[in-house]
Design an enzyme around this catalytic site. Structure first.
Site, PDB file in Angstrom:
ATOM      1  N   GLU A 143      70.649  80.977  42.400  1.00  0.00           N
ATOM      2  CA  GLU A 143      71.999  80.480  42.681  1.00  0.00           C
ATOM      3  C   GLU A 143      72.951  81.512  43.148  1.00  0.00           C
ATOM      4  OE1 GLU A 143      73.426  79.337  38.740  1.00  0.00           O
ATOM      5  OE2 GLU A 143      71.953  77.874  38.381  1.00  0.00           O
ATOM      6  N   HIS A 151      84.888  77.355  39.112  1.00  0.00           N
ATOM      7  CA  HIS A 151      83.570  76.869  39.660  1.00  0.00           C
ATOM      8  C   HIS A 151      84.076  75.838  40.919  1.00  0.00           C
ATOM      9  CE1 HIS A 151      79.992  75.071  40.183  1.00  0.00           C
ATOM     10  NE2 HIS A 151      79.337  75.548  39.494  1.00  0.00           N
ATOM     11  N   ARG A 171      80.925  82.979  43.150  1.00  0.00           N
ATOM     12  CA  ARG A 171      81.884  81.899  43.121  1.00  0.00           C
ATOM     13  C   ARG A 171      83.173  81.857  43.502  1.00  0.00           C
ATOM     14  NH1 ARG A 171      79.620  79.757  36.975  1.00  0.00           N
ATOM     15  NH2 ARG A 171      77.656  78.717  37.980  1.00  0.00           N
ATOM     16  N   HIS A 190      86.350  77.151  35.062  1.00  0.00           N
ATOM     17  CA  HIS A 190      85.180  77.047  34.543  1.00  0.00           C
ATOM     18  C   HIS A 190      84.985  78.141  33.498  1.00  0.00           C
ATOM     19  CE1 HIS A 190      81.164  76.015  34.754  1.00  0.00           C
ATOM     20  NE2 HIS A 190      80.761  77.154  35.021  1.00  0.00           N
ATOM     21  N   ARG A 232      81.861  86.587  37.101  1.00  0.00           N
ATOM     22  CA  ARG A 232      80.372  86.188  36.332  1.00  0.00           C
ATOM     23  C   ARG A 232      79.500  85.841  37.310  1.00  0.00           C
ATOM     24  NH1 ARG A 232      78.065  81.574  33.769  1.00  0.00           N
ATOM     25  NH2 ARG A 232      79.706  80.451  34.796  1.00  0.00           N
TER      26      ARG A 232
END
Length: 545
Positions: free
Chosen positions: A113, A231, A278, A339, A374
């Site tokens: 990811e 997100h 992100r 998110h 994060r």
């Protein structure tokens, strides 16, 4: 309603802690909806850890630090990364069915990811959260020391003492229309995030920041609330809401394109492209939408083998197909959405807050792992690692009997018999709050909008507090009160950070220089005796990292 442990929330953090705590004492697990209505159940991507020979602790640590943009607690990062593989093995042992490589009996099929330099994400296709929740819940139901109570709305924590010597002895809970005292030797906040503070979110409807708001009202320290992760890819469709298109789709090669079919990430992060962190991807999408005036951008994975797409992402494929989008032939319309909360109730490395006998775990807690942003799939890992550490801490305590000291009844416990029968008063304030937060305190911010947001939210919060005092307490009123407080905390933290960092991006300030050494956490607590609105916060300290 006494127990040794009172756990508020039934996600991965709450259930993991409950299974360990139940070996030593009685556990009451309470949730305000059904037992599976939590963010864990919606987590698609997976859980990240060092699980292959070409990976290392140092690489995972470095990826986390880079994503956190200078605000991660390095010791916490090391703890979570190094203890992670053992916690994942424990999940496997209780029955979590992570996908294995084809033809392999032991090796997991690891995904990749955004922000990760290696494949290290253990998954159950795109139903990882649901699979973990299923296994933990089944194990909890088998344990005689665990009682799960649904449809219980926590109102406030029960505390004794003043400020630095304050102790938590349980919580006031609204259940079946009555307010009851739930007393416990240890109370654990695992209520998830704050996504419903915003107009658009991937979070479940229960994500109203209850744990953060309750801890704040009780006087606990709250940190880094400005860092809200949006997100990048929430499905954009008028027939559905909150449906996430996993980061793993980009990890498996999907491209982001605009309405003209042009791939645009090279303008924003030419090296990492769609696998940038992100915050970078969300801002890129936001910028493209504002430039074009389009309502969304598109995620295109049509160049991959159709059978691979169907097998790797069965839930996403099925949901999109249901809405008339065949992802093997058509790009997916996506928009950013609120998110994940990277801040929260400040804790130490055992999950302890600044109030004795009150712990916080999961997204409710600010442990220092995530810093200013994060890293994808680190959150489930944080939950299981800290659940173990918190349980170990509790094992070391000599737990006394639950405190039975009579309490002064809070005003709202009298219930007055006065029902608020005009839902518009709640719904209108709820809608205004969420729109103010989305428009003024969203992906991209500026000081003028933050000031406007602050004034609007304080006015709304005062009105909510007046309604709260005058009418019979209800679940809807409790949630509205909580999102008002959480909104204020986010705004004040954002105003206190005057330079762009991680998820906090200011249009009217220059980003930090690379040699800037003024990295710090913003820590807030409740201000006492504020004349009109008693829950105003104030910045009480800055923690250098």
């Amino acid at each position: 309603m006494d127990s040794d442990y009172l756990i508020i929330g039934t996600g991965i953090a709450g259930l993991s802690f409950a299974l360990r705590a139940a070996k030593k004492g009685s556990v009451k697990l309470i949730t305000k909806k059904e037992e599976i209505a939590c963010a864990t159940n919606l987590a698609q991507g997976g859980i990240a850890a060092v699980l292959s020979e070409d990976d290392s602790f140092e690489l995972h640590i470095q990826d986390t630090l880079v994503s956190g943009d200078g605000l991660c607690d390095r010791e916490v990062v090391r703890i979570v990364v190094e203890e992670g593989p053992e916690r994942i093995q424990e999940l496997i042992e209780i029955g979590v069915g992570f996908v294995k490589k084809e033809g392999e009996k032991r090796d997991l099929d690891l995904g990749k990811e955004g922000g990760h330099s290696r494949r290290r994400v253990a998954h159950a296709y795109d139903l990882t959260g649901r699979e973990i929740e299923r296994a933990l819940l089944a194990e909890a139901k088998r344990h005689s020391n665990i009682e799960i109570l649904e449809n219980c709305q926590c109102i406030d924590l029960i505390t004794h003492g003043r400020e630095t010597k304050k102790k938590c002895i349980g919580a006031f809970v609204l259940t079946e229309g009555e307010v009851k005292e739930f007393r416990a030797k240890i109370t654990v906040l695992c209520t998830g995030g704050v996504g419903k503070v915003y107009l658009y979110t991937t979070n479940p409807d229960i994500a109203t920041g209850d744990g953060v708001a309750m801890a704040f009202r009780a006087g606990a320290k709250i940190a880094n609330m400005e860092f809200i992760q949006f997100h990048p890819t929430c499905l954009y469709h008028h027939q559905t809401k909150n449906f996430l298109i996993s980061e793993a789709v980009r990890g498996e090669g999907a491209f982001l394109v605009n309405s003209k079919g042009e791939r645009f990430m090279a303008k924003y992060d030419p090296k990492r492209m769609e696998l940038a962190t992100r915050d970078t991807v969300a801002r890129a999408i936001d910028s493209e939408m504002k430039k074009s005036g389009d309502d969304c951008v598109y995620l295109d994975i049509t160049h991959k083998d159709p059978e691979f797409i169907k097998n790797r992402f069965p839930t996403i494929y099925g949901k999109c197909k249901e809405l008339g989008i065949d992802v093997t032939r058509m790009p997916i319309p996506v928009v950013p959405a609120a998110h994940y909360l990277c801040g929260g109730v400040l804790t130490d490395t055992s999950g302890c807050t600044s109030i004795s006998n009150l712990l916080a775990l999961g997204e409710t807690a600010c442990t220092g792992l995530h810093g200013a942003n994060r890293l994808a799939s680190n959150s489930l890992l944080e939950a299981v690692v800290f659940a173990k550490r918190a349980a170990d801490y509790c094992d070391s305590l000599e737990l006394n009997h639950s405190d039975s000291t009579p309490l002064d009844r809070p005003q709202w416990m009298d219930n007055r018999g006065k029902l608020l029968d005009e839902a518009i008063l709640i719904n209108n304030n709820w809608d205004i709050l969420r729109r103010v937060m989305w428009n003024y305190v969203g992906i991209v911010r500026n000081s003028r909008r933050l000031d406007l947001a602050s004034k609007r939210v304080v006015e709304i919060a005062r009105e909510i507090e007046t309604l709260y005092k005058e009418y019979k307490v209800s679940a809807e009123m409790i949630e509205l009160r909580n999102i008002a407080i959480v909104s204020q905390l986010i705004i004040e933290a954002a105003k206190a950070r005057t330079t762009s960092q991680g998820l906090h991006f200011l249009q009217d300030e220059n980003p930090r220089n690379d040699d800037d050494t003024s990295n710090h956490w913003n820590v807030f607590s409740r201000k006492i005796n504020y004349a009109d609105y008693p829950w105003q916060s104030e910045k009480i300290e800055t923690i250098e990292v």
